[in-house]
Design a protein around this motif. Sequence first.
Motif, PDB file in Angstrom:
ATOM      1  N   GLU A  34      12.234  -6.057   2.017  1.00  0.00           N
ATOM      2  CA  GLU A  34      11.706  -5.637   0.703  1.00  0.00           C
ATOM      3  C   GLU A  34      11.222  -4.192   0.808  1.00  0.00           C
ATOM      4  O   GLU A  34      10.408  -3.871   1.664  1.00  0.00           O
ATOM      5  CB  GLU A  34      10.572  -6.588   0.293  1.00  0.00           C
ATOM      6  CG  GLU A  34       9.776  -6.144  -0.911  1.00  0.00           C
ATOM      7  CD  GLU A  34      10.609  -5.877  -2.162  1.00  0.00           C
ATOM      8  OE1 GLU A  34      11.338  -6.761  -2.610  1.00  0.00           O
ATOM      9  OE2 GLU A  34      10.531  -4.730  -2.680  1.00  0.00           O
ATOM     10  N   LYS A  35      11.734  -3.344  -0.110  1.00  0.00           N
ATOM     11  CA  LYS A  35      11.366  -1.922  -0.007  1.00  0.00           C
ATOM     12  C   LYS A  35      10.029  -1.611  -0.691  1.00  0.00           C
ATOM     13  O   LYS A  35       9.392  -0.624  -0.398  1.00  0.00           O
ATOM     14  CB  LYS A  35      12.472  -1.047  -0.595  1.00  0.00           C
ATOM     15  CG  LYS A  35      12.663  -1.215  -2.077  1.00  0.00           C
ATOM     16  CD  LYS A  35      13.631  -0.220  -2.664  1.00  0.00           C
ATOM     17  CE  LYS A  35      13.817  -0.529  -4.140  1.00  0.00           C
ATOM     18  NZ  LYS A  35      14.437   0.447  -4.931  1.00  0.00           N
ATOM     19  N   ARG A  36       9.605  -2.493  -1.638  1.00  0.00           N
ATOM     20  CA  ARG A  36       8.318  -2.236  -2.303  1.00  0.00           C
ATOM     21  C   ARG A  36       7.366  -3.386  -1.991  1.00  0.00           C
ATOM     22  O   ARG A  36       6.956  -3.538  -0.863  1.00  0.00           O
ATOM     23  CB  ARG A  36       8.530  -2.063  -3.807  1.00  0.00           C
ATOM     24  CG  ARG A  36       9.344  -0.818  -4.103  1.00  0.00           C
ATOM     25  CD  ARG A  36       9.688  -0.684  -5.552  1.00  0.00           C
ATOM     26  NE  ARG A  36       8.593  -0.139  -6.330  1.00  0.00           N
ATOM     27  CZ  ARG A  36       8.722   0.266  -7.585  1.00  0.00           C
ATOM     28  NH1 ARG A  36       9.890   0.189  -8.177  1.00  0.00           N
ATOM     29  NH2 ARG A  36       7.696   0.749  -8.240  1.00  0.00           N
ATOM     30  N   GLU A  37       7.059  -4.205  -3.015  1.00  0.00           N
ATOM     31  CA  GLU A  37       6.110  -5.289  -2.761  1.00  0.00           C
ATOM     32  C   GLU A  37       6.794  -6.637  -2.975  1.00  0.00           C
ATOM     33  O   GLU A  37       7.622  -6.782  -3.866  1.00  0.00           O
ATOM     34  CB  GLU A  37       4.913  -5.228  -3.723  1.00  0.00           C
ATOM     35  CG  GLU A  37       4.172  -3.913  -3.760  1.00  0.00           C
ATOM     36  CD  GLU A  37       4.646  -3.052  -4.930  1.00  0.00           C
ATOM     37  OE1 GLU A  37       5.629  -3.420  -5.607  1.00  0.00           O
ATOM     38  OE2 GLU A  37       4.034  -1.996  -5.134  1.00  0.00           O
ATOM     39  N   HIS A  44       5.202  -7.493 -10.345  1.00  0.00           N
ATOM     40  CA  HIS A  44       4.551  -6.167 -10.364  1.00  0.00           C
ATOM     41  C   HIS A  44       4.910  -5.304 -11.567  1.00  0.00           C
ATOM     42  O   HIS A  44       4.144  -4.429 -11.944  1.00  0.00           O
ATOM     43  CB  HIS A  44       4.894  -5.415  -9.073  1.00  0.00           C
ATOM     44  CG  HIS A  44       4.409  -6.134  -7.862  1.00  0.00           C
ATOM     45  ND1 HIS A  44       3.125  -6.020  -7.397  1.00  0.00           N
ATOM     46  CD2 HIS A  44       5.031  -7.025  -7.043  1.00  0.00           C
ATOM     47  CE1 HIS A  44       2.965  -6.800  -6.343  1.00  0.00           C
ATOM     48  NE2 HIS A  44       4.116  -7.430  -6.109  1.00  0.00           N
ATOM     49  N   ARG A  45       6.092  -5.524 -12.152  1.00  0.00           N
ATOM     50  CA  ARG A  45       6.522  -4.624 -13.236  1.00  0.00           C
ATOM     51  C   ARG A  45       7.129  -5.403 -14.411  1.00  0.00           C
ATOM     52  O   ARG A  45       7.897  -4.857 -15.177  1.00  0.00           O
ATOM     53  CB  ARG A  45       7.579  -3.630 -12.705  1.00  0.00           C
ATOM     54  CG  ARG A  45       7.047  -2.626 -11.716  1.00  0.00           C
ATOM     55  CD  ARG A  45       8.151  -1.817 -11.071  1.00  0.00           C
ATOM     56  NE  ARG A  45       9.043  -2.630 -10.273  1.00  0.00           N
ATOM     57  CZ  ARG A  45       8.760  -3.135  -9.074  1.00  0.00           C
ATOM     58  NH1 ARG A  45       7.579  -2.899  -8.528  1.00  0.00           N
ATOM     59  NH2 ARG A  45       9.627  -3.873  -8.418  1.00  0.00           N
ATOM     60  N   GLU A 111       9.426  -4.462   5.826  1.00  0.00           N
ATOM     61  CA  GLU A 111       9.108  -3.549   4.725  1.00  0.00           C
ATOM     62  C   GLU A 111       9.972  -2.317   4.856  1.00  0.00           C
ATOM     63  O   GLU A 111       9.715  -1.442   5.700  1.00  0.00           O
ATOM     64  CB  GLU A 111       7.627  -3.178   4.762  1.00  0.00           C
ATOM     65  CG  GLU A 111       6.751  -4.365   4.464  1.00  0.00           C
ATOM     66  CD  GLU A 111       5.276  -4.063   4.596  1.00  0.00           C
ATOM     67  OE1 GLU A 111       4.901  -2.897   4.815  1.00  0.00           O
ATOM     68  OE2 GLU A 111       4.497  -5.029   4.482  1.00  0.00           O
ATOM     69  N   ASN A 134       9.909   1.487   6.009  1.00  0.00           N
ATOM     70  CA  ASN A 134       8.996   2.319   5.195  1.00  0.00           C
ATOM     71  C   ASN A 134       8.039   3.111   6.069  1.00  0.00           C
ATOM     72  O   ASN A 134       7.607   4.194   5.693  1.00  0.00           O
ATOM     73  CB  ASN A 134       8.158   1.424   4.262  1.00  0.00           C
ATOM     74  CG  ASN A 134       8.985   0.873   3.110  1.00  0.00           C
ATOM     75  OD1 ASN A 134      10.118   1.293   2.892  1.00  0.00           O
ATOM     76  ND2 ASN A 134       8.424  -0.079   2.376  1.00  0.00           N
ATOM     77  N   ASP A 172       8.290  -0.050 -17.041  1.00  0.00           N
ATOM     78  CA  ASP A 172       7.606   0.208 -15.754  1.00  0.00           C
ATOM     79  C   ASP A 172       6.400   1.113 -15.955  1.00  0.00           C
ATOM     80  O   ASP A 172       5.306   0.847 -15.454  1.00  0.00           O
ATOM     81  CB  ASP A 172       8.556   0.915 -14.766  1.00  0.00           C
ATOM     82  CG  ASP A 172       9.567  -0.046 -14.163  1.00  0.00           C
ATOM     83  OD1 ASP A 172       9.578  -1.219 -14.569  1.00  0.00           O
ATOM     84  OD2 ASP A 172      10.357   0.392 -13.293  1.00  0.00           O
TER      85      ASP A 172
END
Length: 473
Positions: A34-37, A44-45, A111, A134, A172
Amino acid sequence: MAQEYDLVILGGGTGGYVAAIRASKLGLKTAIVEKRELGGTCLHRGCIPSKALLRSAEVFKQTKEADRYGVSTENPTLNFTKVQERKQSIVDTLHKGVQGLMKKGKIDVYEGFGRILGPSIFSPTAGTISVEMNNGEENEMLIPKNVLVATGSTPKSLPGLEIDGEVVMSSDEALHMKELPESIIIVGGGVIGIEWASMLADFGVKVTVLEYLPHILPTEDEDISREMLKQMKKKGVDIVTSAKVLPDTIEKDTGVKVDAEVDGETVTYEAERMLVSVGRSANVDNIGLENTDIQVENGTIQTNKVYQTKESHIYAIGDVIGGMQLAHVASHEGMIAVEHMADQNPHPMNPEQVPSCIYSNPEVSSVGLTEKAAKEKGFDVKVGKFPFQAIGKALVHGETDGFVKIVADKETEDLLGVHMIGPHVTDMISEAALAQVLDATPWEIAETIHPHPTLSEAIGEAAMAVDGNQIHG
Ligand code: NAD
């Protein structure tokens, strides 16, 4: 050093993380990249933060109208900073919950940004995953037996109306507004456009919706779309349909101005901000699809009914494969894909059994065919419709707008679709979804005893109304 897994999932959104839990329960050694959360767009969005804001808007509106219920309030005011803090704390709580679930399921989380590699020294087939971490550390190499692509989607923008994040926003950025604008133009009257129009109007913002097609919510049943138009107008939302926005005319300064062609005339619209909600594009770029035989058509990954791509050990689910871009669809698809990998012979998903919900005020929910779609498919239909106005609990709630509509097949008596607009209908649609799964008839729904007084009585009454047998109308 390369790590071996039974399954590596690209994307830890609702599709990916639910698939990971199912895989772990089936005994597969699983990792998520997962690149974000973890929790993705939905948490999240998307779903969760927008519904938290919608709830605050509802409470604000109800407080202003409290006098109707015999409750005196003096001049209620909105603290939008607190509204945003509440939203964030809900997101943070759920985010921690998902992280905990990953630990409990012994699911490794990387991550970083994952890419699929072609055949290599690690594997004779495409599917090794390289993770650009990351934290800047050296790339991780993951060697899975199966891959699940669950990379989701991002908001589309329109050429000329590019998102700048300040004046022209997608959902977003809108979710992170620090202050409410006085006015907003919403381009696109689909699900996101109408949820935001409802929320912002209830917060007291002047809203104009510019929708390209002749109807807002164009995929809903036409009766629902018409009722929503009426309800939005009642809130003071200016809805302009058949509006062709002319992006070249956009002028941005502290606010935004744009022309649209409406009924052959050019009309200028002006507001402090603009929200572009014209659909979402699948995230297929830079994930290494070119290193595989995976087919991409119209920007989405093509799969079979158990979500295998042309590379049979690489599966794809959720928004990245198009179709119904809904969180519960992604997670259901994820479970089917994982069960197939584990030789469980899963039952394929039937789109006509998938409920969909819109969390505006009033809410909308539906499952199955619209009346128009049923007729186009050649069914001889009969329709039962029942208004919330005649339901005691709706009067008690003080929310009597809307109705339940049931579409059935005259010949076989089968249920074809259920469409609702009104109070709490997103919580009521599961009964209709179960009826679809069980292939129930409206008669069987009517035989189901609906407790009194509840809003769900409207479903029982609409089922009886299919044959003209409703009691209270
Ligand atoms: P959508 O497809 O629901 O609606 C887009 C709308 O924009 C359509 O009505 C379309 O006719 C209109 N449009 C397209 N081009 C236009 C133009 N140039 N000018 C004016 N109007 C234009 O897309 P969305 O609202 O952006 O939502 C994206 C996806 O996310 C959808 O699949 C939706 O189902 C999903 N979503 C679901 C929920 C939920 O389940 N409650 C909430 C948010 C988003």
